[in-house]
Every structure is written in C-alpha cells, then in structure tokens.
Write a protein that holds these residues in place. Structure first.
Motif, PDB file in Angstrom:
ATOM      1  N   CYS A  77      -9.945 -37.915 -28.988  1.00 57.39           N
ATOM      2  CA  CYS A  77     -10.788 -36.733 -28.820  1.00 57.39           C
ATOM      3  C   CYS A  77      -9.900 -35.497 -28.650  1.00 57.39           C
ATOM      4  O   CYS A  77      -8.899 -35.537 -27.921  1.00 57.39           O
TER       5      CYS A  77
ATOM      6  N   HIS B 235     -10.448 -32.842 -27.077  1.00 57.34           N
ATOM      7  CA  HIS B 235     -10.569 -32.131 -25.798  1.00 57.34           C
ATOM      8  C   HIS B 235      -9.395 -32.485 -24.884  1.00 57.34           C
ATOM      9  O   HIS B 235      -8.466 -31.703 -24.729  1.00 57.34           O
ATOM     10  N   LEU B 236      -9.432 -33.703 -24.307  1.00 52.15           N
ATOM     11  CA  LEU B 236      -8.352 -34.097 -23.394  1.00 52.15           C
ATOM     12  C   LEU B 236      -7.766 -35.464 -23.729  1.00 52.15           C
ATOM     13  O   LEU B 236      -7.081 -36.068 -22.893  1.00 52.15           O
ATOM     14  N   GLY B 237      -8.051 -35.953 -24.918  1.00 53.75           N
ATOM     15  CA  GLY B 237      -7.335 -37.144 -25.377  1.00 53.75           C
ATOM     16  C   GLY B 237      -7.989 -38.484 -25.132  1.00 53.75           C
ATOM     17  O   GLY B 237      -7.323 -39.517 -25.257  1.00 53.75           O
ATOM     18  N   CYS B 238      -9.256 -38.535 -24.805  1.00 52.86           N
ATOM     19  CA  CYS B 238      -9.924 -39.838 -24.656  1.00 52.86           C
ATOM     20  C   CYS B 238     -10.202 -40.443 -26.033  1.00 52.86           C
ATOM     21  O   CYS B 238     -10.225 -39.737 -27.044  1.00 52.86           O
TER      22      CYS B 238
ATOM     23  N   CYS C 101     -17.701 -38.904 -27.424  1.00 56.87           N
ATOM     24  CA  CYS C 101     -16.616 -39.125 -26.478  1.00 56.87           C
ATOM     25  C   CYS C 101     -17.236 -39.368 -25.097  1.00 56.87           C
ATOM     26  O   CYS C 101     -18.028 -38.548 -24.613  1.00 56.87           O
TER      27      CYS C 101
ATOM     28  N   CYS D 178     -15.857 -39.295 -22.161  1.00 60.96           N
ATOM     29  CA  CYS D 178     -15.245 -38.605 -21.011  1.00 60.96           C
ATOM     30  C   CYS D 178     -15.993 -37.349 -20.586  1.00 60.96           C
ATOM     31  O   CYS D 178     -16.373 -37.200 -19.425  1.00 60.96           O
ATOM     32  N   HIS D 179     -16.222 -36.426 -21.523  1.00 62.24           N
ATOM     33  CA  HIS D 179     -16.874 -35.160 -21.139  1.00 62.24           C
ATOM     34  C   HIS D 179     -17.992 -34.776 -22.109  1.00 62.24           C
ATOM     35  O   HIS D 179     -18.428 -33.625 -22.141  1.00 62.24           O
ATOM     36  N   GLY D 180     -18.376 -35.747 -22.937  1.00 61.50           N
ATOM     37  CA  GLY D 180     -19.564 -35.527 -23.750  1.00 61.50           C
ATOM     38  C   GLY D 180     -19.369 -34.789 -25.071  1.00 61.50           C
ATOM     39  O   GLY D 180     -20.342 -34.299 -25.657  1.00 61.50           O
ATOM     40  N   SER D 181     -18.157 -34.700 -25.570  1.00 63.87           N
ATOM     41  CA  SER D 181     -17.994 -34.056 -26.881  1.00 63.87           C
ATOM     42  C   SER D 181     -18.618 -34.925 -27.976  1.00 63.87           C
ATOM     43  O   SER D 181     -18.599 -36.157 -27.884  1.00 63.87           O
TER      44      SER D 181
HETATM   45  S1  FES Z   1     -11.743 -35.946 -23.649  1.00 66.83           S
HETATM   46 FE1  FES Z   1     -13.372 -36.084 -25.015  1.00 66.83          FE
HETATM   47  S2  FES Z   1     -14.807 -34.690 -24.239  1.00 66.83           S
HETATM   48 FE2  FES Z   1     -13.124 -34.528 -22.880  1.00 66.83          FE
END
Ligand code: FES
Length: 200
Positions: free
Chosen positions: A131, A133-136, A149, A151-154
């Motif tokens: 992802c 955003h932050l790598g999930c 994703c 982790c934070h809903g992307s």
């Molecule tokens: S790491 Fe995917 S939405 Fe934050």
C-alpha cells in the motif's frame, strides 16, 4: 726533511713512465660511446618504467573488478512468475515468487508477491503488493471489486487508482514483460507516503 714534489713532468709522482693516466670514466681516445656507468643506469630506469607500465595495466582492471561492485547500485533480475495463459482476464491474481537482489557484494533472496491484472486484450499490468500509504499489504476484494488495505482503509480500483482513504498515490507498477508465454517481473520497493513513486 726534503719536500717531495707531487708532480713531475706532468706525471703523478711515483708513477713509472709509459703507464697511461686514463681512468675508467674517460672515453677511449677518438671514440664517442656512452660511459659504461651511465648506460647501465639508463637501461635500469627504462626497465623500471616498462615494468611500471605493465604493472599498472594489470592493476587497474583488477582493482576495478574488486571495487566496482561496492559502488554499483542495487541490481535486480527478471523473475518468471507464471504463465500468462493461466491468468484470468479482468481479475487480479496474486503471484508469489522468489527474487534475488544484489547490493554490492551482498546477495539476498526473498519471498515476494505481486498482483497481476490481465486486461481483456491480453495485456498484463503488475502492481507492487505494498500500500502506498504506510506500506501495509493489501488484498483484492472480489465482492467490492477493489483493492483494500486493512491498515487505514485505503482503496484502489483494478487499475491501481486511489478510490478512497489516505493513500497519497496510485499503486506502484512494476516492470514486467511477456516472453514465450511467461510473465517476467522485476520486483522493486518504493517509498511509502509520497505522492510520487520513488524506488528505495
Ligand atoms: S498502510 Fe494502507 S491505508 Fe495506511
């Protein structure tokens, strides 16, 4: 006490007549040859210079071979991740594979996964599984027809474009090609949280 003269009639005192005064450093009368000592020194330096040139010629390639990997950028290889025929058109497929990364003298193998999407026309697009955003890691949701994703809903569409959440950019596209019906991928890592793709 009687003083003994140093010279007598141009001869060193004590020398008998008929003995030449010529030393080894003097050229023979009427000749122009180089003095023996100077000639030896000349050939000595020529030999040293030639040896130096040959030594440098051998040393530079050797040093370059030893040192260059330490300065070379991280190198990756094309990896066969599967047959194109086996990919369902219009439905993302996760493909696991082992990739090799060479960084200077280090070589590391690691298990990776990519998401491949075969278009209706047969063209294949391959996404990094991370992802932006932050790598999930994300997954394809067949019901919602989105990459999600946890982790934070992307959320991303099937082309990798952002549909929602904090993701700052679309999914990163990996270099890929098809050869002999096989899909080849060059795995790369990208920095998270940036609006543009920047390789790590
Ligand atoms: S790491 Fe995917 S939405 Fe934050």
């Amino acid at each position: 006490m009687t003083e003994v003269p140093l010279f007598r009639d141009g001869e060193r005192c004590g020398q008998s007549k008929g003995v030449s005064n010529m030393t080894h450093d003097e050229p023979p009368s009427g000749g122009f040859s180089t003095p023996v000592g100077s000639r030896r020194t000349f050939f000595h330096w020529i030999t040293l210079a030639a040896a130096g040139v040959v030594g440098l010629g051998l040393a530079f390639p050797l040093v370059g071979t030893l040192v260059s990997p330490a300065f070379s950028r991280r190198r990756r290889e094309w990896v066969d991740v599967g047959g194109v025929e086996e990919l369902p058109a219009g439905r993302p497929t996760q493909l696991d594979h082992v990739t090799t990364v060479r960084d200077g003298w280090l070589e590391a193998k690691s298990q990776k996964a990519v998401w491949a999407v075969k278009q209706a026309q047969g063209e294949v697009k391959v996404f990094s599984p991370i992802c932006t955003h932050l790598g999930c890691g994300y997954r394809w949701d067949e019901t919602e027809k989105k990459f999600l994703c946890p982790c934070h809903g992307s959320a991303y569409d099937i082309n990798g474009q952002v549909l929602g959440g904090p993701a700052p950019r679309p999914l990163d596209v990996l270099p890929s090609k098809v050869e002999g019906g096989r899909l080849l991928v060059m795995y790369q890592d990208f920095k998270s949280g940036l609006s543009k793709s920047v390789e790590v």
